[in-house]
Design an enzyme around this catalytic site. Structure first.
Site, PDB file in Angstrom:
ATOM      1  N   SER A   3       0.849  -1.185   0.000  1.00 56.38           N
ATOM      2  CA  SER A   3       0.000   0.000   0.000  1.00 56.38           C
ATOM      3  C   SER A   3       0.884   1.234   0.000  1.00 56.38           C
ATOM      4  CB  SER A   3      -0.895   0.002   1.250  1.00 56.38           C
ATOM      5  OG  SER A   3      -1.464   1.273   1.496  1.00 56.38           O
ATOM      6  N   TYR A  21      -1.337  -0.494  10.590  1.00 58.39           N
ATOM      7  CA  TYR A  21      -1.374  -0.785   9.154  1.00 58.39           C
ATOM      8  C   TYR A  21      -0.068  -0.367   8.493  1.00 58.39           C
ATOM      9  CZ  TYR A  21      -3.403  -1.183   4.473  1.00 58.39           C
ATOM     10  OH  TYR A  21      -3.676  -1.554   3.170  1.00 58.39           O
TER      11      TYR A  21
END
Length: 274
Positions: A149, A162
């Site tokens: 990501s 995350y």
């Protein structure tokens, strides 16, 4: 002297895609099947996989739905065995399973939610690679693409767990590429930005705790999910969300012969996130 062109690279090859029940994973699965791959699609939602496989069969594509959970090594090993029994070991692997749910500021984070986020977003990648790698090394060829990501390149508030997992995924990609490269196996990753997929566009799937924590610590108190997304999209160079098809095309590039000299790379597909 002119010779006949080689058959398309993907035709007849076996692939495995995790996180294939929706969003990026489902789109990559369709692209691989359309290119001629025999695709094992893995996710926890077996009903979604069956629907995808049924739709693929109507197109004449070969798709095998396999219920599996990337937080369980035993589940992945069983899924891999099922796929191997059907078509042989996959030489093309895309690990797209992950979750951005319930991300908050660290001061609001529980140990349980931190551990769960690391487990699915980083440990899940380890489990998938550990499951498929021995057969790839035996084959002496193959390509793994891990889904990272933009949060694995640039820190984001209220995304501590995350970001930690996605930054870790970059290290996994680079180190495993060095280990597997001499055997002819390539390992790369993709880093999408905000993508038009349910995990991003549906606030209920992303988790209300994120917005509550963001409003509490950064504000303003009136901040809404819609305003947050508009601001994030406006901050990209292209002023757009990434489309799942754009991520899928990048995945096929990393899996295919056009990237045959690339390994250990993390390729951004983020509309120019700055």
């Amino acid at each position: 002297m002119l010779t006949s062109p080689e058959p398309p690279f993907f035709r007849g090859r076996t692939a495995l895609v995790t996180g294939a029940s929706s969003g990026i994973g489902a789109t990559i699965s369709r692209h691989l099947a359309a290119a001629g791959c025999r695709v094992g699609i893995l996710a926890r939602r077996e009903d979604k996989l069956i629907d995808l496989a049924s739709s693929a069969e109507q197109q004449g594509w070969e798709v095998l739905p396999i219920a599996g959970d990337v937080t369980s090594m035993a589940s992945l090993e069983q899924a891999h065995s099922t796929l191997c029994a059907r078509w042989g070991p996959p030489e093309l692997v895309v690990h797209a399973a992950g979750s951005g749910r319930d991300q908050v500021f660290l001061c609001d984070q529980t140990e349980e939610s931190w551990t769960a986020s690391i487990d699915i977003n980083l440990n899940g990648a380890f489990r998938v690679c550990r499951t498929v790698l021995p057969a790839l090394l035996d084959l002496g060829r193959g390509s793994i693409v891990l889904m990272s990501s933009v949060a694995g390149r640039r820190a984001l508030p209220a995304n501590t767990a995350y970001c930690a997992a996605r930054f870790g995924l970059r290290g996994l990609t680079e180190a495993l590429a060095l280990e597997a490269g001499p055997a002819g196996v390539r390992v790369n990753a993709l880093a999408p930005g905000l993508t038009r997929a349910p995990s991003v566009t549906d606030e209920s799937l992303y988790g209300g705790q994120f917005m509550a924590s963001l409003r509490k610590h950064h504000g303003p108190e009136s901040l809404t999910w819609e305003r947050y997304l508009r601001s994030a999209v406006a901050s990209t160079a292209l002023r757009k969300m990434v489309e799942p098809d754009e991520v899928a095309q990048a995945a096929l590039f990393l899996l295919g012969p056009a990237s045959s000299a690339m390994t250990g790379h993390v390729l951004d597909v983020d509309a120019g996130s700055l």
